[in-house]
Design a protein around this motif. Structure first.
Motif, PDB file in Angstrom:
ATOM      1  N   SER B  13       0.954  -1.149  -0.011  1.00 23.48           N
ATOM      2  CA  SER B  13       0.330   0.068  -0.127  1.00 23.48           C
ATOM      3  C   SER B  13       0.609   1.330   0.004  1.00 23.48           C
ATOM      4  O   SER B  13       1.938   1.103   0.683  1.00 23.48           O
ATOM      5  CB  SER B  13      -0.940   0.030   1.286  1.00 23.48           C
ATOM      6  OG  SER B  13      -1.254   1.279   1.580  1.00 23.48           O
ATOM      7  N   ASN B  14       0.594   2.035  -0.623  1.00 22.60           N
ATOM      8  CA  ASN B  14       0.962   3.549  -1.255  1.00 22.60           C
ATOM      9  C   ASN B  14       0.415   4.231   0.648  1.00 22.60           C
ATOM     10  O   ASN B  14       0.795   5.666   0.672  1.00 22.60           O
ATOM     11  CB  ASN B  14       0.894   4.146  -2.298  1.00 22.60           C
ATOM     12  CG  ASN B  14      -0.447   4.262  -2.647  1.00 22.60           C
ATOM     13  OD1 ASN B  14      -1.602   4.267  -2.159  1.00 22.60           O
ATOM     14  ND2 ASN B  14      -0.856   4.387  -3.798  1.00 22.60           N
ATOM     15  N   CYS B  15      -0.538   3.850   0.957  1.00 18.06           N
ATOM     16  CA  CYS B  15      -0.878   4.452   2.287  1.00 18.06           C
ATOM     17  C   CYS B  15      -1.411   3.794   3.085  1.00 18.06           C
ATOM     18  O   CYS B  15      -2.361   3.271   3.430  1.00 18.06           O
ATOM     19  CB  CYS B  15      -2.660   5.466   1.651  1.00 18.06           C
ATOM     20  SG  CYS B  15      -3.342   6.421   2.856  1.00 18.06           S
ATOM     21  N   SER B  83       4.589  -1.222   2.457  1.00 20.33           N
ATOM     22  CA  SER B  83       4.964   0.165   1.468  1.00 20.33           C
ATOM     23  C   SER B  83       6.155  -0.665  -0.012  1.00 20.33           C
ATOM     24  O   SER B  83       6.292   0.117  -0.373  1.00 20.33           O
ATOM     25  CB  SER B  83       5.130   1.346   2.085  1.00 20.33           C
ATOM     26  OG  SER B  83       6.142   1.467   2.619  1.00 20.33           O
ATOM     27  N   ASN B  84       7.158  -2.160   0.612  1.00 17.60           N
ATOM     28  CA  ASN B  84       8.373  -1.959   0.598  1.00 17.60           C
ATOM     29  C   ASN B  84       8.407  -3.035  -0.364  1.00 17.60           C
ATOM     30  O   ASN B  84       7.566  -3.949   0.002  1.00 17.60           O
ATOM     31  CB  ASN B  84       9.352  -2.509   1.358  1.00 17.60           C
ATOM     32  CG  ASN B  84      10.777  -2.363   1.050  1.00 17.60           C
ATOM     33  OD1 ASN B  84      10.913  -2.392  -0.615  1.00 17.60           O
ATOM     34  ND2 ASN B  84      11.441  -2.794   1.530  1.00 17.60           N
ATOM     35  N   VAL B  85       7.891  -2.839  -1.634  1.00 18.06           N
ATOM     36  CA  VAL B  85       7.895  -4.070  -2.932  1.00 18.06           C
ATOM     37  C   VAL B  85       8.770  -5.324  -2.630  1.00 18.06           C
ATOM     38  O   VAL B  85       8.146  -5.944  -3.673  1.00 18.06           O
ATOM     39  CB  VAL B  85       7.796  -2.825  -4.492  1.00 18.06           C
ATOM     40  CG1 VAL B  85       9.188  -3.121  -4.685  1.00 18.06           C
ATOM     41  CG2 VAL B  85       6.904  -4.088  -5.565  1.00 18.06           C
ATOM     42  N   GLU B  86       9.702  -4.713  -2.136  1.00 18.56           N
ATOM     43  CA  GLU B  86      10.835  -5.795  -1.829  1.00 18.56           C
ATOM     44  C   GLU B  86       9.929  -7.432  -0.800  1.00 18.56           C
ATOM     45  O   GLU B  86      10.050  -8.228  -1.407  1.00 18.56           O
ATOM     46  CB  GLU B  86      12.330  -5.406  -1.408  1.00 18.56           C
ATOM     47  CG  GLU B  86      13.179  -4.768  -2.170  1.00 18.56           C
ATOM     48  CD  GLU B  86      13.085  -5.337  -3.427  1.00 18.56           C
ATOM     49  OE1 GLU B  86      12.988  -7.005  -3.652  1.00 18.56           O
ATOM     50  OE2 GLU B  86      13.488  -4.577  -4.235  1.00 18.56           O
ATOM     51  N   TYR B  99      -4.072   4.209  -2.236  1.00 14.00           N
ATOM     52  CA  TYR B  99      -4.545   4.783  -1.441  1.00 14.00           C
ATOM     53  C   TYR B  99      -5.954   4.165  -0.581  1.00 14.00           C
ATOM     54  O   TYR B  99      -5.538   2.575  -0.938  1.00 14.00           O
ATOM     55  CB  TYR B  99      -4.900   5.988  -1.719  1.00 14.00           C
ATOM     56  CG  TYR B  99      -4.014   7.213  -2.377  1.00 14.00           C
ATOM     57  CD1 TYR B  99      -3.433   7.730  -0.600  1.00 14.00           C
ATOM     58  CD2 TYR B  99      -3.495   7.142  -3.060  1.00 14.00           C
ATOM     59  CE1 TYR B  99      -2.651   8.546  -0.914  1.00 14.00           C
ATOM     60  CE2 TYR B  99      -2.105   8.119  -3.253  1.00 14.00           C
ATOM     61  CZ  TYR B  99      -1.883   8.995  -1.989  1.00 14.00           C
ATOM     62  OH  TYR B  99      -0.835   8.916  -2.414  1.00 14.00           O
ATOM     63  N   LEU B 121       2.249   2.993 -10.431  1.00 15.40           N
ATOM     64  CA  LEU B 121       1.932   3.407  -9.026  1.00 15.40           C
ATOM     65  C   LEU B 121       2.790   3.737  -8.157  1.00 15.40           C
ATOM     66  O   LEU B 121       2.808   4.582  -6.851  1.00 15.40           O
ATOM     67  CB  LEU B 121       0.905   2.566  -8.536  1.00 15.40           C
ATOM     68  CG  LEU B 121      -0.265   2.172  -8.813  1.00 15.40           C
ATOM     69  CD1 LEU B 121      -0.747   0.715  -8.200  1.00 15.40           C
ATOM     70  CD2 LEU B 121      -1.942   3.080  -8.153  1.00 15.40           C
ATOM     71  N   GLY B 122       4.043   3.803  -8.714  1.00 14.47           N
ATOM     72  CA  GLY B 122       5.489   4.366  -8.169  1.00 14.47           C
ATOM     73  C   GLY B 122       5.795   3.131  -7.082  1.00 14.47           C
ATOM     74  O   GLY B 122       6.769   3.429  -6.249  1.00 14.47           O
ATOM     75  N   PHE B 123       5.473   1.454  -7.114  1.00 19.03           N
ATOM     76  CA  PHE B 123       5.535   1.097  -6.283  1.00 19.03           C
ATOM     77  C   PHE B 123       7.362   0.385  -7.154  1.00 19.03           C
ATOM     78  O   PHE B 123       7.917  -0.239  -6.422  1.00 19.03           O
ATOM     79  CB  PHE B 123       5.182  -0.655  -5.891  1.00 19.03           C
ATOM     80  CG  PHE B 123       3.437   0.268  -5.039  1.00 19.03           C
ATOM     81  CD1 PHE B 123       4.067   0.461  -3.927  1.00 19.03           C
ATOM     82  CD2 PHE B 123       2.620   0.317  -5.390  1.00 19.03           C
ATOM     83  CE1 PHE B 123       2.757   0.803  -2.892  1.00 19.03           C
ATOM     84  CE2 PHE B 123       1.388   0.616  -5.457  1.00 19.03           C
ATOM     85  CZ  PHE B 123       1.034   0.566  -3.292  1.00 19.03           C
ATOM     86  N   GLY B 124       7.063  -0.075  -8.112  1.00 20.31           N
ATOM     87  CA  GLY B 124       8.049  -0.607  -8.978  1.00 20.31           C
ATOM     88  C   GLY B 124       7.936  -2.722  -8.360  1.00 20.31           C
ATOM     89  O   GLY B 124       6.918  -2.674  -8.336  1.00 20.31           O
ATOM     90  N   LEU B 125       8.905  -2.741  -8.673  1.00 21.27           N
ATOM     91  CA  LEU B 125       8.916  -4.418  -9.137  1.00 21.27           C
ATOM     92  C   LEU B 125      10.329  -5.030  -7.959  1.00 21.27           C
ATOM     93  O   LEU B 125      10.814  -4.058  -8.538  1.00 21.27           O
ATOM     94  CB  LEU B 125       9.180  -5.005 -10.291  1.00 21.27           C
ATOM     95  CG  LEU B 125       8.298  -4.971 -11.615  1.00 21.27           C
ATOM     96  CD1 LEU B 125       9.185  -5.617 -13.024  1.00 21.27           C
ATOM     97  CD2 LEU B 125       6.697  -5.902 -10.653  1.00 21.27           C
ATOM     98  N   PRO B 126      10.171  -6.302  -7.452  1.00 19.88           N
ATOM     99  CA  PRO B 126      11.583  -6.608  -6.527  1.00 19.88           C
ATOM    100  C   PRO B 126      13.082  -6.334  -7.106  1.00 19.88           C
ATOM    101  O   PRO B 126      12.745  -6.206  -9.046  1.00 19.88           O
ATOM    102  CB  PRO B 126      10.794  -7.909  -6.379  1.00 19.88           C
ATOM    103  CG  PRO B 126       9.231  -7.930  -6.135  1.00 19.88           C
ATOM    104  CD  PRO B 126       9.175  -7.037  -7.353  1.00 19.88           C
ATOM    105  N   PHE B 127      13.906  -5.584  -7.230  1.00 21.87           N
ATOM    106  CA  PHE B 127      14.841  -5.893  -8.521  1.00 21.87           C
ATOM    107  C   PHE B 127      15.351  -6.851  -9.031  1.00 21.87           C
ATOM    108  O   PHE B 127      15.603  -7.093  -9.269  1.00 21.87           O
ATOM    109  CB  PHE B 127      15.812  -4.712  -7.199  1.00 21.87           C
ATOM    110  CG  PHE B 127      17.123  -5.283  -7.756  1.00 21.87           C
ATOM    111  CD1 PHE B 127      17.635  -3.925  -8.410  1.00 21.87           C
ATOM    112  CD2 PHE B 127      18.319  -6.732  -7.663  1.00 21.87           C
ATOM    113  CE1 PHE B 127      19.074  -4.151  -9.558  1.00 21.87           C
ATOM    114  CE2 PHE B 127      19.512  -6.297  -8.297  1.00 21.87           C
ATOM    115  CZ  PHE B 127      19.971  -5.841  -9.170  1.00 21.87           C
TER     116      PHE B 127
END
Lengths: 182, 157
Positions: B13-15, B83-86, B99, B121-127
């Motif tokens: 989540s971004n919120c 919030s951490n995509v990893e 949200y 959405l700004g999360f990106g992907l896990p590296f």
């Protein structure tokens, strides 16, 4: 404790997050509130909100906004609740802030925030510096923290006999791998 | 929210705020806790599901793995809010919130194919997923990898 650097990364459990419970945002950011909120990418409508009701992401931004006028900005666990896009934005903002002669101290759990950003890293335990380095690719750091994923990958490749340069961008790393593989 | 009792979830989540946490109020929620305290709490845990509200932010990767191993041994299912995509790779089922709205959900490996949505959405992907998708595109790999050791092993051996 004297720390070298303009943007300093600290790994430590000695520092406490700011306690702002019960306060409204407008009472936390008291100087140039609208400008400060804009700088941290928050809408000014947030001013009337109670700090407790904010998301963890916005709490970090509000705390930064409240310190923007200070000569030395210290942020504890700033990256909590942040998403990747935020880390990129604040990485650039921090560089802009230090260009005005400020110093930023980031005490944080997420070293992705440090990548391509901090110039010194300190490991502090019980108020004592137990290790310091200027290089986030310093393998000794793995004794204390999880390194950014790109650093982890480059160090793991090195252990497998493949020496890659210290890339901090995935696109550059990708090109380097492609050159080796083709 | 329908929770399948046999699955482990990650909520990206971004919120992360009180409204989001309210959706999980039927379960015990753990907030900020250090590794040793968390471990001892879980050793005598009676509930069959637990919610970690950004708890993993405070833990190292090896500590996270030990906590999840401990839960698996006790057959306790978990929901990780982050919030951490990893951290999405710790669950089998991923729900992505933009949200207060669900942007995408499904089995984690399926949702990670929704690269455009996650990046927008700004999360990106896990590296590691991001890197291996791109290496697959350039025909350096023939599948997507989900951990550093497997990817490094495949690439350099």
């Amino acid at each position: 404790m004297e720390l070298d650097g303009k943007i300093i990364g600290i790994i430590s459990n000695d520092f406490k997050e700011e306690e702002l419970s019960g306060k409204k945002v407008k009472d936390i950011i008291t100087k140039k509130t609208d400008e400060a909120l804009k700088m941290v990418k928050l809408d000014s409508s947030i001013k009337e909100e109670l700090f407790d009701n904010l998301s963890s992401r916005d709490k970090g931004k509000v705390i930064l906004a409240s310190h923007l006028h200070e000569k030395e900005i210290k942020l504890v666990n700033f990256s909590k609740g942040m998403i990747k896009k935020d880390l990129e934005y604040f990485n650039n903002l921090f560089k802009r802030i230090i260009s005005y002669g400020r110093k930023i101290i980031l005490i944080d759990k997420n070293t992705e925030l440090f990548l391509n950003c901090v110039d010194h890293i300190y490991i502090i335990e019980n108020n004592t510096i137990i290790y310091e380095t200027k290089n986030i690719f310093d393998a000794i750091l793995t004794k204390y923290i999880d390194l950014p994923k790109i650093v982890e990958f480059i160090l793991a490749s090195k252990e497998n006999g493949i020496r890659l340069d210290y890339y901090v961008e995935i696109d550059e790393l990708l090109k380097a791998i492609y050159r080796i593989k083709s | 929210m329908n929770i399948n009792e046999n699955r482990n979830y990650v909520i990206l989540s971004n919120c992360i705020n009180n409204e989001l946490l309210d959706k999980f109020k039927d379960y015990p929620i753990i907030n900020n806790m250090n590794y040793l305290d968390l471990k001892s709490k879980l050793e005598f845990f009676s509930s069959k599901r637990i919610v970690f509200n950004e708890t993993f932010y405070y833990l190292k990767n090896n500590e996270k793995k030990e906590i999840l191993d401990l839960l698996n041994k006790q057959n306790i299912k978990y929901i990780i809010i982050t919030s951490n995509v990893e951290e999405v790779l710790y669950g089998e089922y991923l729900i992505v919130y933009d949200y207060d709205k669900i942007a995408v959900e499904g089995l984690t490996k399926e949702v990670l194919k929704e690269e455009k949505i996650l990046k927008k959405l700004g999360f990106g992907l896990p590296f590691i997923v991001d890197l291996s998708i791109q290496l697959e595109f350039y025909e350096c790999l023939d599948k997507v990898y989900f951990d550093v050791d497997s990817l490094v092993g495949e690439l350099w051996n």
